[in-house]
Design an enzyme around this catalytic site. Structure first.
Site, mmCIF file in Angstrom:
data_model
loop_
_atom_site.group_PDB
_atom_site.id
_atom_site.type_symbol
_atom_site.label_atom_id
_atom_site.label_comp_id
_atom_site.label_asym_id
_atom_site.label_seq_id
_atom_site.Cartn_x
_atom_site.Cartn_y
_atom_site.Cartn_z
ATOM 1 N N ASP A 172 20.101 46.681 -28.040
ATOM 2 C CA ASP A 172 21.004 46.349 -26.832
ATOM 3 C C ASP A 172 20.237 46.951 -25.554
ATOM 4 O OD1 ASP A 172 22.403 44.383 -28.134
ATOM 5 O OD2 ASP A 172 23.757 45.993 -28.549
ATOM 6 N N THR A 199 17.234 54.619 -32.757
ATOM 7 C CA THR A 199 18.451 54.387 -33.640
ATOM 8 C C THR A 199 18.371 54.991 -34.965
ATOM 9 O OG1 THR A 199 20.337 52.937 -34.096
ATOM 10 C CG2 THR A 199 18.161 51.995 -33.982
HETATM 11 P P1 FBP Z 1 23.073 53.067 -31.861
HETATM 12 O O1 FBP Z 1 22.912 51.577 -31.964
HETATM 13 O O2 FBP Z 1 23.396 53.217 -30.436
HETATM 14 O O3 FBP Z 1 21.869 53.860 -31.881
HETATM 15 O O4 FBP Z 1 24.246 53.315 -32.733
HETATM 16 C C1 FBP Z 1 24.015 54.358 -33.759
HETATM 17 C C2 FBP Z 1 25.404 54.490 -34.388
HETATM 18 O O5 FBP Z 1 25.378 55.709 -34.948
HETATM 19 C C3 FBP Z 1 25.884 53.422 -35.619
HETATM 20 O O6 FBP Z 1 25.242 53.682 -36.648
HETATM 21 C C4 FBP Z 1 27.305 53.575 -35.360
HETATM 22 O O7 FBP Z 1 28.084 52.330 -35.745
HETATM 23 C C5 FBP Z 1 27.572 53.755 -34.014
HETATM 24 O O8 FBP Z 1 26.379 54.563 -33.513
HETATM 25 C C6 FBP Z 1 28.739 54.658 -33.854
HETATM 26 O O9 FBP Z 1 28.818 54.787 -32.269
HETATM 27 P P2 FBP Z 1 30.112 55.722 -31.585
HETATM 28 O O10 FBP Z 1 29.887 57.126 -32.155
HETATM 29 O O11 FBP Z 1 29.683 55.643 -30.277
HETATM 30 O O12 FBP Z 1 31.410 55.051 -32.060
#
Ligand code: FBP
Length: 547
Positions: A172, A199
């Protein structure tokens, strides 16, 4: 700041670079590109950044580079190696011209819009080399999408003399990087935007991006702990451990950990969807493995569950899609309703089929499904306690089977959720090298005047010197998808492919792992020592590349 002995030793590690980046660099342009789908629609939305060629860096001759200032943003969830992307970027721009300066925007894309930044000097960079975390400047999930934000960003970029901005983020955030690149190009603002694939989820990958950074370290960290649990479990022989693993929608993390630790059960969401399995089918599958092991006298085991599972159960998927659209349009009204009445309100508003499913869910799970979306409109799957939901349902089924004489053992469960434990781990050698190379590559894309590109480093199962560095037009990875109730251009998410080598390797062995206790105990990530212990890439990458 007090540092651990490992931190001190690790600070001296010099990450490896592909050979082509070790000296002066030349640009080799490839074929013009097309988006993976919806070409006409994407081209129309990105007239200035569509169709650009692939870029590969090769060894070249020294040349002069005019000074330029560069900005960097860490976007979204933390992933091990982010600091090395920044140090690679820093070293790259300093090599181009020592007068170049690097500015970091604070706490994610919001820092650009709110003009919060700091200059990243050599002293600061040196403190963070080869460390985990994003704390050098912090990260955030503000979505860069409005013209007002782009213009606010432009104000500060102009003020600081920044000619190029690097956005380190997931699918995103890189989509937004591309929209920003297009906007600045259309306005002739003279600001390049480059993305870097970050990610832990491993779902930002394609032909040109072999893996997203952080996946390697995060999976190794989870596998270490799962291995420890398996050893405990095989010692006490009295618990079934239900372990949920982060990863958002895709099951790459669960699958990679399964390949590393050989658990008794690993659910792969993409397979559940493909086979049109219901929640009861998933529960029956797990209960059967428990019953079979109990018949052999083994009342213990491990079950890996990807955090996005719920979204892939077809009936749940349709419910979540309707809830997403409904809450995108009626979120305010919903939030104004008393908490105790919200469940009833949703039941009264959904279509008949979805309303029935929603009504049948345990209170806690139903609530979690209707909680706030993240800024990109996704359900916050990490908040849904699927591991407890499944173990409770397995317990109920086993109790019924016991009455029928189909289950002869004992069932006691423990629950775990691993996510945050791995997102900021000190990067493995693979991630330390890969991230440094990605950052360095980004600096070379800037020097080549490119915008709307993602930094790409390939051939990653070979030694780092043989890696291939270059750039991929971000539009090449895009398709049109429904978001917040509207069709939007987005980078296509890479889910687990059931015909892919990693899943096939897992499927070929899972029956044995279910019955036998074939656990592997990977142990902690090693940073120093023999290469076969320290430098192995993930099993996923090795299998994908036929190794
Ligand atoms: P990204 O896509 O931003 O790299 O997300 C990684 C992640 O660790 C996901 O695996 C998880 O669902 C999400 O972030 C949790 O995000 P937050 O801690 O902001 O709730």
């Amino acid at each position: 700041m007090t540092k651990s002995a490992l931190q001190i030793a690790r600070a001296a590690y010099q990450p490896k670079l592909p050979k082509a980046l070790q000296g002066a660099v030349a640009v080799k342009e490839g074929e013009a590109t097309q988006s993976v789908a919806d070409q006409e629609a994407i081209q129309k939305l990105f007239p200035n950044t569509y169709g650009m060629p692939l870029i590969q860096f090769v060894e070249g001759a020294d040349s002069e580079h005019a000074p330029m200032n560069v900005g960097v943003i860490l976007s979204g969830g933390q992933a091990p190696g982010g600091h090395n992307v920044i140090s690679g970027l820093f070293d790259g721009i300093k090599k181009l011209n020592p007068a170049n300066k690097l500015y970091g925007f604070i706490l994610g894309p919001g820092g650009l819009v709110d003009h919060k930044y700091k200059e990243l000097t050599a002293d600061i960079i040196d403190e963070y080399r080869n460390t985990g975390g994003f704390d050098i400047i912090g990260s955030g999930r503000t979505k860069l999408e409005t013209v007002e934000q782009f213009e606010k960003g432009y104000e500060i970029l102009k003020e600081l003399g920044i000619k190029a901005l690097v956005i380190i983020g997931g699918d995103d955030s890189n989509t937004n990087a591309c929209v920003l690149a297009e906007y600045y190009a259309a306005k002739n603002y003279g600001i390049q935007v480059i993305g870097c694939p970050k990610t832990i989820d491993g779902d930002l990958k394609n032909e040109m991006i072999e893996t997203s950074f952080g996946f390697d370290t995060a999976c190794k960290t989870y596998s270490e702990v799962i291995g420890n649990i398996q050893r405990d479990c095989n010692s006490a022989r009295k618990y079934w451990h239900f372990i949920k693993l982060m990863g958002r929608s895709a099951s790459h993390i669960a699958l990679e950990c399964a390949l590393q630790v050989q658990p008794n059960v690993c659910i792969v969401s993409e397979e559940v969807e493909e086979k049109n399995m219901s929640l009861d089918d998933v529960v029956t599958y797990i209960a059967q493995v428990v019953a079979n092991r109990a018949a052999d006298g083994n009342n213990f085991g491990t079950v890996l569950i990807p955090e996005g599972l719920i979204e892939f159960i077809p009936a749940m998927k349709s419910l979540i899609a309707e809830l997403n659209d409904f809450l995108a349009h009626n979120g305010e009204e919903f939030n104004n309703i008393k908490r105790s009445k919200q469940r009833e309100y949703i039941i009264s508003k959904l279509s008949e089929a979805n309303s029935a499913i929603y009504a049948s869910l345990p209170e806690g799970v139903a609530r979690q499904l209707s909680l706030d979306r993240d800024p990109h409109g996704n359900v916050q799957v990490s908040l849904i306690e699927t591991e407890k939901l499944l173990s409770e349902m397995v317990a109920t089924k086993l109790a019924a089977w016991k009455e029928e004489g189909k289950f002869v053992g004992k069932f006691a469960a423990q629950h775990h959720f691993f996510g945050y434990e791995g997102r900021c781990a000190a990067p493995s050698n693979f991630d330390a090298d890969y991230c440094y190379s990605l950052g360095y590559t980004a600096s070379m894309l800037m020097a080549a005047g490119k915008t709307g590109y993602m930094s790409s480093v390939r051939n990653t199962t070979a030694p780092a010197a043989e890696w291939i560095a270059g750039g991929v037009p971000i539009t090449m990875m895009m398709n049109m998808e429904r978001r917040h109730g509207e069709m939007k251009p987005v980078i296509q998410k890479a889910l687990v492919k059931l015909e892919g080598a990693p899943f096939k390797a897992f499927a070929a062995q899972r029956e044995t792992w279910a019955k036998e206790t074939a656990y592997v105990y990977p142990g902690p990530i090693q940073y120093f020592g023999p290469s076969e212990v320290c430098d192995q890439p993930t099993k996923t990458l090795q299998l994908e590349q036929g190794k």
